[in-house]
Design a protein around this motif. Structure first.
Motif, PDB file in Angstrom:
ATOM      1  N   GLY A  73       0.817  -1.211   0.000  1.00  0.00           N
ATOM      2  CA  GLY A  73       0.000   0.000   0.000  1.00  0.00           C
ATOM      3  C   GLY A  73       0.848   1.257   0.000  1.00  0.00           C
ATOM      4  O   GLY A  73       0.537   2.230  -0.702  1.00  0.00           O
ATOM      5  N   LEU A  74       1.934   1.271   0.792  1.00  0.00           N
ATOM      6  CA  LEU A  74       2.821   2.436   0.811  1.00  0.00           C
ATOM      7  C   LEU A  74       3.407   2.695  -0.571  1.00  0.00           C
ATOM      8  O   LEU A  74       3.442   3.832  -1.056  1.00  0.00           O
ATOM      9  N   LEU A  75       3.900   1.635  -1.206  1.00  0.00           N
ATOM     10  CA  LEU A  75       4.494   1.794  -2.536  1.00  0.00           C
ATOM     11  C   LEU A  75       3.459   2.319  -3.519  1.00  0.00           C
ATOM     12  O   LEU A  75       3.780   3.142  -4.394  1.00  0.00           O
ATOM     13  N   PHE A  76       2.215   1.855  -3.400  1.00  0.00           N
ATOM     14  CA  PHE A  76       1.173   2.290  -4.323  1.00  0.00           C
ATOM     15  C   PHE A  76       0.817   3.755  -4.094  1.00  0.00           C
ATOM     16  O   PHE A  76       0.746   4.557  -5.029  1.00  0.00           O
ATOM     17  N   GLN A 107      -3.335  -3.978  13.859  1.00  0.00           N
ATOM     18  CA  GLN A 107      -2.722  -4.073  12.545  1.00  0.00           C
ATOM     19  C   GLN A 107      -2.029  -2.751  12.228  1.00  0.00           C
ATOM     20  O   GLN A 107      -2.386  -1.708  12.781  1.00  0.00           O
ATOM     21  N   PRO A 108      -0.996  -2.755  11.358  1.00  0.00           N
ATOM     22  CA  PRO A 108      -0.333  -1.493  11.003  1.00  0.00           C
ATOM     23  C   PRO A 108      -1.360  -0.439  10.598  1.00  0.00           C
ATOM     24  O   PRO A 108      -2.165  -0.656   9.693  1.00  0.00           O
ATOM     25  N   ASN A 109      -1.340   0.701  11.275  1.00  0.00           N
ATOM     26  CA  ASN A 109      -2.388   1.709  11.168  1.00  0.00           C
ATOM     27  C   ASN A 109      -1.972   2.813  10.209  1.00  0.00           C
ATOM     28  O   ASN A 109      -0.994   3.521  10.440  1.00  0.00           O
ATOM     29  N   TRP A 110      -2.727   2.972   9.114  1.00  0.00           N
ATOM     30  CA  TRP A 110      -2.388   3.954   8.075  1.00  0.00           C
ATOM     31  C   TRP A 110      -2.527   5.381   8.600  1.00  0.00           C
ATOM     32  O   TRP A 110      -1.699   6.251   8.309  1.00  0.00           O
TER      33      TRP A 110
END
Length: 548
Positions: A73-76, A107-110
């Motif tokens: 998601g980060l890369l996108f 979970q890793p939180n955006w």
């Protein structure tokens, strides 16, 4: 002065040492068959089918395939490839995921990520790096863990290799195929958490501050790093279970058994700024969540994640704006030039300004890439209408690295300029949109050429064909090498057969000589015996004759 984009010039033949290979084996990263492939003589990456380009220093900092959805998601969202991130940036993401899963129990939180981190371009006004061209850093107004990064990660760009990334049915779970010439475009680098997201993450930030400041139980960035390195679970790998369910050496996600203390200390010093005199923590000040330290009852673990491409469409990248609204990547936003000290915490003490179109200097895509949020290859705005923008000023590194990742000097962040909330009634900055260029048409249709479904399918098939063609070429090279090896083995086998026959002939000759020598020796002994007998007889006759 024009900015030079190094692009493919940065790539050179990979130089991975035997020590690096042994380290990857010890860490269990290369345990799975075909999980890694090492380049041979190529000076530019050409990954096989279902492989991506990575680095030794990325792998030892928590990266493994298949890639974790949060990293995808980060890369996108940021429009990046793996090779755009520096080793310290990879470690930042690993620590964040470990913090969320092992110590916050989520979970890793955006939203929490946007609240803590921002991105900046790793370069200067003269050089725009491609490999390691993006640095993740902590926002200057956020209290976060001091990770103690090394001042410089020497030679990491020269240690590239291929990692296996199987294609999934849904495209959003795949990282982009390798493109060494892909330019770094700022799509949403300054995306901040909205007021609602800040309110939703307030409890998590409070817990982070408690973990940092509880006397006698302080948690540090080095402790988090040592923890995930010791238990041998790669944070950036797609795993079957989250870290709060870690079950020890028998855990299904463990790459190997726990690292011995000596190896752990050596590895932590390798990826941090700690020296041999500094103590390496073998345990955390706070007990992490695991199967033996379960989460509290009714504890909510779900968290927002970075947006991924939907419906398999990856050609049109979506931008997440400050208010979580999807926008077109062609909506460029103007930002004024600011100065960056280049610290791990980026400065934001300079106000933004709107640059008018009139009197603007000649457009330079590479130089603008250091200060602009738009695509590098677009034309400058022409006769556009002013709009409002909530974007925050990005920082720019003015210090030119020496080819390796460096940590810039500290800067004074005592009075950072706070960015107005989207709900604030303060005057909004103007944003300029570029004039749309005429689209290429097919016949009398008004659909742009590249948007035609047939053209998309053609491009997809062409990409697959190129991939299969390259794969076939590699197979032909491998087959040719195998044929050469087979021919060499045949020659050696023929030589060995000749040598065997010669040895057998020599052995027969030696045996014949031995028999003849034995026969000769026997005849000689018998003759000597007869002569001795006759001589003894003569002596006896003479003796008798003489005495009679």
């Amino acid at each position: 002065m024009a900015t030079a984009d190094l692009g493919s010039i940065e790539w050179e033949r990979s130089k991975i040492s035997t020590q690096d290979i042994n380290l990857l084996k010890k860490l269990g990263i290369s345990k799975k068959q075909d999980s890694l492939r090492f380049p041979k003589e190529e000076s530019y990456p050409s990954p096989p089918m279902e492989y991506r380009v990575s680095f030794v220093d990325h792998l030892i900092r928590g990266l493994s395939s298949p890639i974790h959805d949060f990293l995808c998601g980060l890369l996108f969202v940021y429009g990046l490839q793996l090779h755009h991130l520096t080793p310290n940036s990879i470690l930042h993401i690993s620590i964040f995921i470990t913090l969320c899963e092992s110590f916050l129990g989520v979970q890793p939180n955006w939203a929490l990520w946007k609240l803590i981190f921002l991105l900046r371009r790793n370069g200067s006004s003269n050089v725009a790096y491609n490999i390691g061209g993006v640095v993740i850093c902590v926002r200057p107004d956020v209290e976060y863990f001091d990770v103690q990064f090394p001042d410089s990660v020497q030679g990491w760009r020269k240690k590239w290799l291929y990692i296996h990334e199987e294609n999934h049915d849904s495209v959003e779970h795949n990282i982009p195929p390798f493109d060494g010439n892909a330019k770094i475009r700022r799509r949403s680098w300054d995306a901040e958490a909205s007021d609602e997201e800040k309110a939703a993450t307030e409890a998590l930030m409070t817990r982070i501050h408690e973990l940092q400041n509880t006397r006698g139980q302080e948690l540090s960035g080095i402790q988090i790093t040592a923890y995930f390195l010791r238990i041998r679970v790669q944070p950036l790998q797609a795993r079957k279970k989250p870290l709060w369910m870690y079950a020890g050496d028998d855990d299904v996600d463990c790459l190997s058994i726990d690292l011995p203390v000596k190896d752990l200390e050596k590895l932590v010093r390798k990826i941090s700024s700690l020296s041999k005199k500094d103590t390496i923590p073998s345990s955390c000040g706070v007990t992490p969540y695991s199967s033996t330290n379960a989460l509290p009852q009714n504890h909510k673990t779900a968290s927002p994640v970075p947006p991924l491409p939907e419906g398999g469409e990856v050609e049109e990248w979506v931008v997440v704006t400050d208010d979580n609204q999807a926008a077109s990547p062609r909506n460029k936003r103007k930002r004024g030039k600011v100065v960056d000290s280049g610290t791990s915490k980026a400065g934001a003490s300079h106000a933004e300004e709107v640059i008018p179109n009139a009197g603007r200097k000649t457009f330079n895509p590479y130089e603008d890439a250091l200060v602009s949020s738009g695509d590098e290859d677009e034309d400058p705005p022409i006769d556009a209408t002013a709009r409002t923008s909530m974007s925050r000023t990005l920082v720019v590194s003015e210090a030119q690295p020496d080819g390796d990742e460096t940590s810039p000097p500290q800067q004074d962040t005592e009075h950072p300029t706070l960015v107005a909330s989207p709900r604030d009634s303060s005057p909004k900055r103007a944003r300029v949109d570029p004039a749309k260029e005429p689209a290429m048409l097919i016949g009398c249709s008004m659909t742009p050429l590249m948007e035609e479904p047939l053209m998309k399918e053609f491009i997809r098939l062409g990409t697959q064909f190129i991939g299969y063609r390259d794969y076939a070429a590699k197979l032909e090279e491998t087959l040719a090498e195998s044929n050469k090896c087979a021919d060499a083995l045949a020659i050696k086998l023929e030589q060995s057969d000749k040598a065997r026959k010669k040895a057998e002939a020599d052995a027969a000759t030696v045996e014949d000589l031995r028999k003849r020598l034995h026969e000769t020796d026997a005849a000689t002994v018998e003759d000597l015996r007869k002569r001795l007998h006759a001589l003894s007889k003569d002596i006896c006759v003479d003796y008798i004759t003489h005495h009679t």
